[in-house]
Design a protein around this motif. Sequence first.
Motif, PDB file in Angstrom:
ATOM      1  N   VAL A 113       0.846  -1.201   0.000  1.00  0.00           N
ATOM      2  CA  VAL A 113       0.000   0.000   0.000  1.00  0.00           C
ATOM      3  C   VAL A 113       0.878   1.247   0.000  1.00  0.00           C
ATOM      4  CG1 VAL A 113      -1.693   1.321   1.332  1.00  0.00           C
ATOM      5  CG2 VAL A 113      -1.943  -1.156   1.106  1.00  0.00           C
ATOM      6  N   ILE A 114       1.866   1.275   0.875  1.00  0.00           N
ATOM      7  CA  ILE A 114       2.760   2.431   0.965  1.00  0.00           C
ATOM      8  C   ILE A 114       3.601   2.542  -0.306  1.00  0.00           C
ATOM      9  CG2 ILE A 114       4.643   3.477   2.299  1.00  0.00           C
ATOM     10  CD1 ILE A 114       1.891   3.436   3.754  1.00  0.00           C
ATOM     11  N   TYR A 115       4.001   1.417  -0.860  1.00  0.00           N
ATOM     12  CA  TYR A 115       4.800   1.389  -2.082  1.00  0.00           C
ATOM     13  C   TYR A 115       4.091   2.114  -3.234  1.00  0.00           C
ATOM     14  CZ  TYR A 115       7.693  -0.440  -5.870  1.00  0.00           C
ATOM     15  OH  TYR A 115       8.518  -0.552  -6.962  1.00  0.00           O
ATOM     16  N   GLN A 116       2.772   2.034  -3.274  1.00  0.00           N
ATOM     17  CA  GLN A 116       2.010   2.711  -4.323  1.00  0.00           C
ATOM     18  C   GLN A 116       2.253   4.211  -4.349  1.00  0.00           C
ATOM     19  OE1 GLN A 116      -2.149   1.717  -4.025  1.00  0.00           O
ATOM     20  NE2 GLN A 116      -1.710  -0.468  -3.899  1.00  0.00           N
ATOM     21  N   TYR A 117       2.531   4.778  -3.188  1.00  0.00           N
ATOM     22  CA  TYR A 117       2.764   6.224  -3.101  1.00  0.00           C
ATOM     23  C   TYR A 117       4.190   6.618  -3.456  1.00  0.00           C
ATOM     24  CZ  TYR A 117      -1.690   6.524  -0.698  1.00  0.00           C
ATOM     25  OH  TYR A 117      -3.023   6.457  -0.391  1.00  0.00           O
ATOM     26  N   PHE A 118       5.170   5.810  -3.028  1.00  0.00           N
ATOM     27  CA  PHE A 118       6.569   6.237  -3.103  1.00  0.00           C
ATOM     28  C   PHE A 118       7.467   5.367  -3.951  1.00  0.00           C
ATOM     29  CE2 PHE A 118       5.056   7.256   1.304  1.00  0.00           C
ATOM     30  CZ  PHE A 118       4.740   8.571   1.030  1.00  0.00           C
TER      31      PHE A 118
END
Length: 140
Positions: free
Chosen positions: A133-138
């Motif tokens: 989920v966090i990877y999608q942003y950064f």
Amino acid sequence: MVEDTTPLKRIVLIFDGGSRGNPGPAYGSYRLELPDVPPMDRSIEFEEPLTNNQAEYRTLLAALETLVELLEQRGTPTHGTILEIQTDSELVARQLRGAYKVRDPKLRPLYDRVRALLARFNHWEVHWQPREVIYQYFGH
């Protein structure tokens, strides 16, 4: 006395930090989502080698400092906001919620500074998110 019925503003802070090696060259990214403005994304390259956990805390600290400054510039009191924090660091999330103690002497001052900034908000909550989920942003 008149009760203030102004609705609280919800702010979302998403962050991720890490290092290449542990310790090693460190980086971080954060996203601030405030009402009525486009999301704000920032990336950081730290100058000194850090552990993954130090990079996580340093990134969160940078995001909170930026957020407080931004709110002050806009004339929005921090106590008039609800802050939702999202991270893929289980350690940071559990330490901030009080489920884990902060035993690392290098993390303690960072934790204390983060908690001092969080105390300025009316309400804050931290949520662990899967890395994907966090990877999608950064992308890291």
